[in-house]
Motif scaffolding. Structure first.
Motif, PDB file in Angstrom:
ATOM      1  N   PRO A  26       0.839  -1.206   0.000  1.00  0.00           N
ATOM      2  CA  PRO A  26       0.000   0.000   0.000  1.00  0.00           C
ATOM      3  C   PRO A  26       0.873   1.254   0.000  1.00  0.00           C
ATOM      4  N   GLY A  27       0.500   2.183  -0.869  1.00  0.00           N
ATOM      5  CA  GLY A  27       1.234   3.439  -0.954  1.00  0.00           C
ATOM      6  C   GLY A  27       2.412   3.415  -1.898  1.00  0.00           C
ATOM      7  N   LYS A  28       2.926   2.232  -2.231  1.00  0.00           N
ATOM      8  CA  LYS A  28       4.064   2.137  -3.153  1.00  0.00           C
ATOM      9  C   LYS A  28       3.665   1.572  -4.506  1.00  0.00           C
ATOM     10  N   GLY A  29       2.710   0.653  -4.526  1.00  0.00           N
ATOM     11  CA  GLY A  29       2.257   0.101  -5.789  1.00  0.00           C
ATOM     12  C   GLY A  29       2.487  -1.392  -5.904  1.00  0.00           C
ATOM     13  N   THR A  30       2.332  -1.883  -7.135  1.00  0.00           N
ATOM     14  CA  THR A  30       2.337  -3.318  -7.408  1.00  0.00           C
ATOM     15  C   THR A  30       3.227  -3.616  -8.604  1.00  0.00           C
ATOM     16  N   VAL A  31       3.918  -4.745  -8.535  1.00  0.00           N
ATOM     17  CA  VAL A  31       4.637  -5.300  -9.678  1.00  0.00           C
ATOM     18  C   VAL A  31       4.101  -6.706  -9.907  1.00  0.00           C
ATOM     19  N   LEU A  32       3.669  -6.980 -11.128  1.00  0.00           N
ATOM     20  CA  LEU A  32       3.135  -8.296 -11.483  1.00  0.00           C
ATOM     21  C   LEU A  32       3.872  -8.795 -12.717  1.00  0.00           C
ATOM     22  N   ALA A  33       4.583  -9.907 -12.566  1.00  0.00           N
ATOM     23  CA  ALA A  33       5.322 -10.518 -13.686  1.00  0.00           C
ATOM     24  C   ALA A  33       4.578 -11.758 -14.143  1.00  0.00           C
ATOM     25  N   MET A  34       4.355 -11.873 -15.467  1.00  0.00           N
ATOM     26  CA  MET A  34       3.588 -12.970 -16.047  1.00  0.00           C
ATOM     27  C   MET A  34       4.344 -13.544 -17.228  1.00  0.00           C
ATOM     28  N   GLN A  35       4.385 -14.855 -17.328  1.00  0.00           N
ATOM     29  CA  GLN A  35       5.014 -15.515 -18.463  1.00  0.00           C
ATOM     30  C   GLN A  35       4.038 -16.499 -19.079  1.00  0.00           C
ATOM     31  N   VAL A  36       4.025 -16.535 -20.413  1.00  0.00           N
ATOM     32  CA  VAL A  36       3.251 -17.530 -21.156  1.00  0.00           C
ATOM     33  C   VAL A  36       4.226 -18.275 -22.052  1.00  0.00           C
ATOM     34  N   TRP A  37       4.324 -19.599 -21.855  1.00  0.00           N
ATOM     35  CA  TRP A  37       5.227 -20.460 -22.614  1.00  0.00           C
ATOM     36  C   TRP A  37       4.411 -21.366 -23.527  1.00  0.00           C
ATOM     37  N   PRO A  38       5.005 -21.851 -24.615  1.00  0.00           N
ATOM     38  CA  PRO A  38       4.255 -22.702 -25.541  1.00  0.00           C
ATOM     39  C   PRO A  38       3.845 -24.030 -24.934  1.00  0.00           C
ATOM     40  N   SER A  39       4.652 -24.569 -24.022  1.00  0.00           N
ATOM     41  CA  SER A  39       4.293 -25.810 -23.333  1.00  0.00           C
ATOM     42  C   SER A  39       4.549 -25.586 -21.844  1.00  0.00           C
ATOM     43  N   GLY A  40       4.997 -26.582 -21.122  1.00  0.00           N
ATOM     44  CA  GLY A  40       5.206 -26.428 -19.697  1.00  0.00           C
ATOM     45  C   GLY A  40       6.243 -25.366 -19.370  1.00  0.00           C
ATOM     46  N   ALA A  41       6.018 -24.642 -18.288  1.00  0.00           N
ATOM     47  CA  ALA A  41       6.954 -23.597 -17.874  1.00  0.00           C
ATOM     48  C   ALA A  41       8.269 -24.228 -17.434  1.00  0.00           C
ATOM     49  N   PRO A  42       9.405 -23.669 -17.846  1.00  0.00           N
ATOM     50  CA  PRO A  42      10.697 -24.206 -17.418  1.00  0.00           C
ATOM     51  C   PRO A  42      10.980 -23.862 -15.957  1.00  0.00           C
ATOM     52  N   GLU A  43      12.056 -24.399 -15.449  1.00  0.00           N
ATOM     53  CA  GLU A  43      12.481 -24.071 -14.089  1.00  0.00           C
ATOM     54  C   GLU A  43      12.719 -22.576 -13.978  1.00  0.00           C
ATOM     55  N   ARG A  44      12.389 -22.014 -12.824  1.00  0.00           N
ATOM     56  CA  ARG A  44      12.587 -20.574 -12.623  1.00  0.00           C
ATOM     57  C   ARG A  44      14.052 -20.207 -12.782  1.00  0.00           C
ATOM     58  N   SER A  45      14.291 -19.073 -13.415  1.00  0.00           N
ATOM     59  CA  SER A  45      15.652 -18.594 -13.579  1.00  0.00           C
ATOM     60  C   SER A  45      16.188 -18.070 -12.254  1.00  0.00           C
TER      61      SER A  45
END
Length: 342
Positions: A133-152
């Motif tokens: 609250p008061g600072k804001g929001t960051v939302l990261a979204m990824q769409v991959w062609p098949s299963g999502a890979p391991e997080r970087s």
């Protein structure tokens, strides 16, 4: 994100993506079209392009309806096996006091149906969010062609100076022969020539053999001789030894944030890679389990206070980097942030 497998952008794909300022419904449509165009160029399956379209439309629509100073970055993300599209939505308020409640369908702060975030979570391959609250929001979204890979384990963002279309700042990530190495560089000045210097540093970084950071900085220094030059730094995370090995030339800031809240600055030597240097030195710093390495160019101020962001360092590297860029980045210069986790 840019012998051994290199977990980063392949040589040639050096674009840091496109930023959109999202204040009206027309801009939200432009974000959706840009995301769809990227996915089509990547030959993603039609169903995943449709899913991405929903994600982009809902994320941009949420900024129009709810946010202050909303922006979205649209870019390609890659592994060795596949490529996807990432969107990072950033705003400066009002923020969410109860993130879990906001993620549930039916909750709204603008008299709408409140299904936007729920739709994003269902269609995205992966997502992460940080809000205060008061600072804001960051939302990261990824769409991959098949299963999502391991997080970087590392990621970053760059943003050009206001009025420029390209950034002179860049970053790169690689794993080579057991070495986890990251690069942050700041091409001298701004605009196309600064970007060309940084892109050459990224290219040379990916081509270089598996050597320690000081030797790698020497390689980059020689490679940039035909450019206008750059400030740059290389960090290597040695998890087995519990160390960060760090070497740099010029004004790149590097900090190790410990899990106990402590912070330790890392030292770069004076100089301009490609033009002038005295001696390249490598320094070792303790790297405790759970620590975060944060590097940035001089387009990000050092006065950023991690203590004001409880829980941030538990988030993904891209969300951490976007939060720092939002609150500590200046619009009067190119700005770049990279985050690596231990």
């Amino acid at each position: 994100m840019s012998g051994g497998t290199v977990a980063s952008l392949p040589e040639g794909l050096l674009d840091g993506g496109v930023w959109f300022r999202v204040e009206a419904a027309g801009t939200a449509s432009a974000v959706r079209r840009a995301a769809e165009r990227l996915a089509t160029e990547l030959a993603m399956p039609e169903k995943r392009i449709n899913d991405l379209s929903i994600v982009a439309a809902e994320a941009a629509g949420n900024l129009v309806k709810h946010a202050e100073q909303g922006t979205i970055l649209v870019r390609v993300v890659r592994t060795v096996e596949q490529a996807g599209v990432e969107l990072i939505a950033v705003d400066s308020g009002p923020g969410m006091a109860d993130v879990e409640r906001a993620l549930g369908d039916g909750h709204s702060t603008a008299g709408t149906l409140g299904i936007g975030l729920g739709a994003i979570l269902r269609q995205a391959s992966r997502w992460d969010l940080y809000s205060m609250p008061g600072k804001g929001t960051v939302l990261a979204m990824q769409v991959w062609p098949s299963g999502a890979p391991e997080r970087s384990w590392a990621s970053g963002l760059t943003r050009p100076l206001t009025g420029e279309t390209v950034s002179g700042d860049a970053y790169a990530v690689r794993e080579i022969e057991g070495r986890r190495q990251v690069l942050v560089c700041d091409g001298l000045g701004h605009g196309g020539l600064a970007a060309a210097a940084s892109h050459e540093a990224v290219r040379a970084f990916h081509k270089a053999s598996a050597v320690p950071p000081a030797m790698l900085v020497e390689v980059l220094h020689r490679a940039l001789g035909h450019t206008r030059g750059a400030a740059l730094a290389v960090a290597e995370l040695d998890l087995a030894a519990g160390l960060v090995r760090y070497a740099g030339l010029g004004n790149i800031a590097g900090t190790v944030f410990g899990p106990d809240g402590g912070r330790r600055g890392m030292v770069s030597m004076p100089g301009i890679a490609g033009h002038q240097r005295r001696q390249i030195r490598e320094y070792d710093y303790p790297l405790a389990p759970g620590a975060v390495v944060l590097m940035h160019t001089d387009g990000v101020v050092d006065r950023w206070n991690a203590a004001e962001y409880p829980g941030l360092f538990a988030r993904s590297p891209e969300v951490i980097a976007a939060t720092v860029l939002r609150d500590a980045g200046t619009r009067r210069d190119d700005a770049g942030v990279l985050v690596a986790r231990s």
